[in-house]
Design a protein around this motif. Structure first.
Motif, PDB file in Angstrom:
ATOM      1  N   ARG A  90       0.874  -1.171   0.000  1.00 48.07           N
ATOM      2  CA  ARG A  90       0.000   0.000   0.000  1.00 48.07           C
ATOM      3  C   ARG A  90       0.907   1.215   0.000  1.00 48.07           C
ATOM      4  O   ARG A  90       1.934   1.250   0.692  1.00 48.07           O
ATOM      5  N   ALA A  91       0.534   2.224  -0.785  1.00 50.16           N
ATOM      6  CA  ALA A  91       1.368   3.416  -0.896  1.00 50.16           C
ATOM      7  C   ALA A  91       0.498   4.654  -1.042  1.00 50.16           C
ATOM      8  O   ALA A  91      -0.566   4.618  -1.677  1.00 50.16           O
ATOM      9  N   SER A  92       0.978   5.764  -0.477  1.00 49.25           N
ATOM     10  CA  SER A  92       0.265   7.036  -0.635  1.00 49.25           C
ATOM     11  C   SER A  92       0.402   7.552  -2.063  1.00 49.25           C
ATOM     12  O   SER A  92      -0.514   8.187  -2.595  1.00 49.25           O
ATOM     13  N   HIS A  93       1.548   7.278  -2.655  1.00 51.29           N
ATOM     14  CA  HIS A  93       1.803   7.711  -4.028  1.00 51.29           C
ATOM     15  C   HIS A  93       2.361   6.536  -4.819  1.00 51.29           C
ATOM     16  O   HIS A  93       3.227   5.789  -4.330  1.00 51.29           O
ATOM     17  N   LEU A  94       1.879   6.404  -6.040  1.00 48.68           N
ATOM     18  CA  LEU A  94       2.335   5.347  -6.936  1.00 48.68           C
ATOM     19  C   LEU A  94       2.851   5.989  -8.215  1.00 48.68           C
ATOM     20  O   LEU A  94       2.135   6.758  -8.862  1.00 48.68           O
ATOM     21  N   VAL A  95       4.093   5.694  -8.555  1.00 48.63           N
ATOM     22  CA  VAL A  95       4.725   6.259  -9.756  1.00 48.63           C
ATOM     23  C   VAL A  95       4.902   5.143 -10.774  1.00 48.63           C
ATOM     24  O   VAL A  95       5.612   4.163 -10.518  1.00 48.63           O
ATOM     25  N   LEU A 148      -1.461   9.233  -8.189  1.00 44.53           N
ATOM     26  CA  LEU A 148      -1.023   8.320  -9.249  1.00 44.53           C
ATOM     27  C   LEU A 148      -0.249   9.113 -10.291  1.00 44.53           C
ATOM     28  O   LEU A 148      -0.813   9.995 -10.943  1.00 44.53           O
ATOM     29  N   TRP A 149       1.034   8.787 -10.456  1.00 43.02           N
ATOM     30  CA  TRP A 149       1.942   9.549 -11.303  1.00 43.02           C
ATOM     31  C   TRP A 149       2.483   8.680 -12.433  1.00 43.02           C
ATOM     32  O   TRP A 149       2.575   7.468 -12.307  1.00 43.02           O
ATOM     33  N   VAL A 150       2.835   9.351 -13.525  1.00 46.43           N
ATOM     34  CA  VAL A 150       3.391   8.633 -14.673  1.00 46.43           C
ATOM     35  C   VAL A 150       4.675   9.318 -15.133  1.00 46.43           C
ATOM     36  O   VAL A 150       4.779  10.550 -15.111  1.00 46.43           O
ATOM     37  N   ALA A 151       5.639   8.499 -15.532  1.00 43.99           N
ATOM     38  CA  ALA A 151       6.892   8.995 -16.126  1.00 43.99           C
ATOM     39  C   ALA A 151       7.300   7.978 -17.181  1.00 43.99           C
ATOM     40  O   ALA A 151       7.873   6.937 -16.870  1.00 43.99           O
ATOM     41  N   SER A 152       6.996   8.277 -18.447  1.00 50.01           N
ATOM     42  CA  SER A 152       7.304   7.322 -19.512  1.00 50.01           C
ATOM     43  C   SER A 152       7.273   8.032 -20.857  1.00 50.01           C
ATOM     44  O   SER A 152       7.046   9.238 -20.938  1.00 50.01           O
ATOM     45  N   GLY A 153       7.503   7.265 -21.930  1.00 46.81           N
ATOM     46  CA  GLY A 153       7.413   7.804 -23.290  1.00 46.81           C
ATOM     47  C   GLY A 153       8.525   8.760 -23.651  1.00 46.81           C
ATOM     48  O   GLY A 153       8.294   9.757 -24.326  1.00 46.81           O
TER      49      GLY A 153
END
Length: 477
Positions: free
Chosen positions: A232-237, A360-365
């Motif tokens: 469980r996490a407060s933030h998911l990257v 919920l964070w994204v780093a891709s592309g």
């Protein structure tokens, strides 16, 4: 890149290096953390490092081992910019936001340079400079590009005329060039492993061979399921790029997977110095070839791309032929190693950086500009989570766009092949026109020389010759 790292530069299907395998730890117990990062590539490890430095409780989940794919298999060139051309970026977001985005990409490059220092991550073999060469004679466009980069985007650049380019790269394939003296090259595989070590030392926990089975991104606490444990996490990257798979299919389907195949030649000896004297990276403006010298007398060269996974060895011949096409004086070179990595290419050409849902964070592309943009993304997201910074919103105009699935892959490959054909035709026409101009100048020189010589000849005698048969009075006359 050292000989040791060349030996390690194999395809993503290979086993992890011995050192990485010894340190491999799988997640086997349930955890409750501040930040969970999915993907131990360049972006994910940068998020973990920056967050752990502030004391956050950070976990990184990696399905294989750190840097196993594109993050550990590239040519190591670090320079500002994005896959989207600068003129298109300005047209999309306006001049002011384009300047901000460009500045962020420069900060990403500076971040890598700072961490590539010998006392931070040793043995990266940093070399300076990158040369962006043109396949066509585009001197007028070069001037405007230099002015924009230098005056509007505060980037140190200089223009190289054709003679200087060809004195450095002994080939008739290239014309003008833009030189980035502040760009640099590093051993990318050692860099990503160095980031992992720095993150561990800062307190981040990295669990390898721990694939994510499912994700519940809703609610204040995000839930992540792995084969043997739950988190469980407060933030998911989400920094898993195209490899998020079923765990986050909506995101992975926004990327076209592109496998970039590369090779390292056997030692070429003195003949390499007779063909290439530039010690930095060389990138053509059409994105076809990318190469640099490693270990003093080897070429590391990336050229073919596919939108499907294939054994790198199958492309060794294509790379060899490409080298011979550009530098025929090298003849047929021997290929010592081949490798490849799958990058995620977005439809719009810009990286996906930001918040999809609260927490919920994204780093891709990141495409071909992975080193600087992944470093920048990692910093942005870590600061956004921990300090409330919102500069990630500059990437909001580049929303998630479905990449078309299998049809999109086929279309992407077809478009790439068409662009290569167009580039080849444009280059052939440019070289033909150059040869025609040279022949025309040569004719003008010959004509001018003939006229000059004609003008310096002694005048013909104007003596009046009297025929012998003429009357005596005329002859005596």
């Amino acid at each position: 890149m050292t000989s040791e790292s060349i030996a390690a530069a194999n395809g993503p299907g290979d086993a992890a290096p011995a050192a990485a395998a010894q340190d491999c730890v799988r997640l086997a117990v349930d955890l409750d953390v501040d930040i969970c990062v999915v993907g131990a590539g360049l972006a994910g490890l940068t998020v973990a490092l920056e967050a752990a430095r502030t004391g956050a409780n950070v976990v990184v989940l990696e399905g294989r081992h750190a840097g196993w794919n594109a993050s550990g298999h590239h040519l190591g060139t670090v320079m500002p910019g994005y896959a989207l051309p600068l003129s298109d970026l300005i047209a999309r977001v306006g001049f002011d936001d384009a300047c901000e985005l460009w500045s962020l990409s420069q900060q990403g490059a500076d971040y890598v340079r700072t961490h590539a220092a010998e006392h931070v991550i040793p043995g990266l073999g940093l070399t300076e400079g990158a040369l962006e060469v043109s396949n066509v004679d585009a001197g007028d466009r070069l001037i405007s590009r230099l002015q924009m980069l230098s005056e509007d985007f505060a980037t140190e650049v200089e223009g190289w005329q054709i003679d200087r380019v060809r004195d450095t790269l002994r080939t008739g394939r290239y014309f003008h060039a833009v030189h980035y003296p502040r760009a640099f090259q590093i051993d990318g595989r050692k860099y990503v492993h160095g980031l992992a070590e720095l993150a561990r030392n800062a307190g981040a926990r990295i669990f390898e061979e721990t694939p994510v089975v499912s994700i519940d991104p809703f609610g204040i606490r995000k839930r992540i399921v792995t084969p043997q444990a739950r988190l469980r996490a407060s933030h998911l990257v989400l920094a898993g790029n195209i490899h998020l798979g079923e765990a986050m299919r909506r995101l992975s389907d926004t990327l076209v997977p592109v496998w970039r195949h590369a090779a390292v030649t056997a030692p070429l000896g003195s003949r390499l110095a007779e063909a290439v004297t530039f010690q930095g990276s060389v990138i053509d403006t059409d994105g076809i070839d990318h190469f640099r010298i490693v270990d003093g007398d080897r070429l590391m060269w990336a050229s073919p791309e596919t939108t499907w996974e294939a054994k790198s060895e199958r492309h060794a011949g294509a790379i060899c032929r490409r080298i011979r096409t550009i530098f025929p004086q090298l003849g047929t070179v021997e290929i010592a190693k081949v490798f490849s990595g799958a990058i995620g290419q977005t439809v719009h050409g810009m990286p996906q950086i930001g918040q999809l849902l609260p927490g919920l964070w994204v780093a891709s592309g990141f495409g071909r500009q992975g080193l600087n943009t992944s470093a920048m993304a990692g910093q942005l997201i870590a600061r956004s989570i921990l300090e409330g910074e919102d500069r990630w919103r500059l990437f909001s105009p580049f929303e998630l766009v479905w990449a078309g699935g299998a049809t999109g892959r086929a279309a992407g490959y077809a478009i790439g092949m068409a662009e290569r054909a167009r580039s080849a035709a444009a280059g052939t026409l440019a070289r033909y026109r150059e040869r025609a101009r040279i022949r025309a100048r040569a004719r003008e020189v010959r004509l001018a020389e003939a006229n000059r010589q004609a003008g310096t000849r002694p005048p013909r005698s104007r003596t009046h010759h009297v025929p012998a048969s003429a009357p005596a009075s005329d002859r005596d006359g």
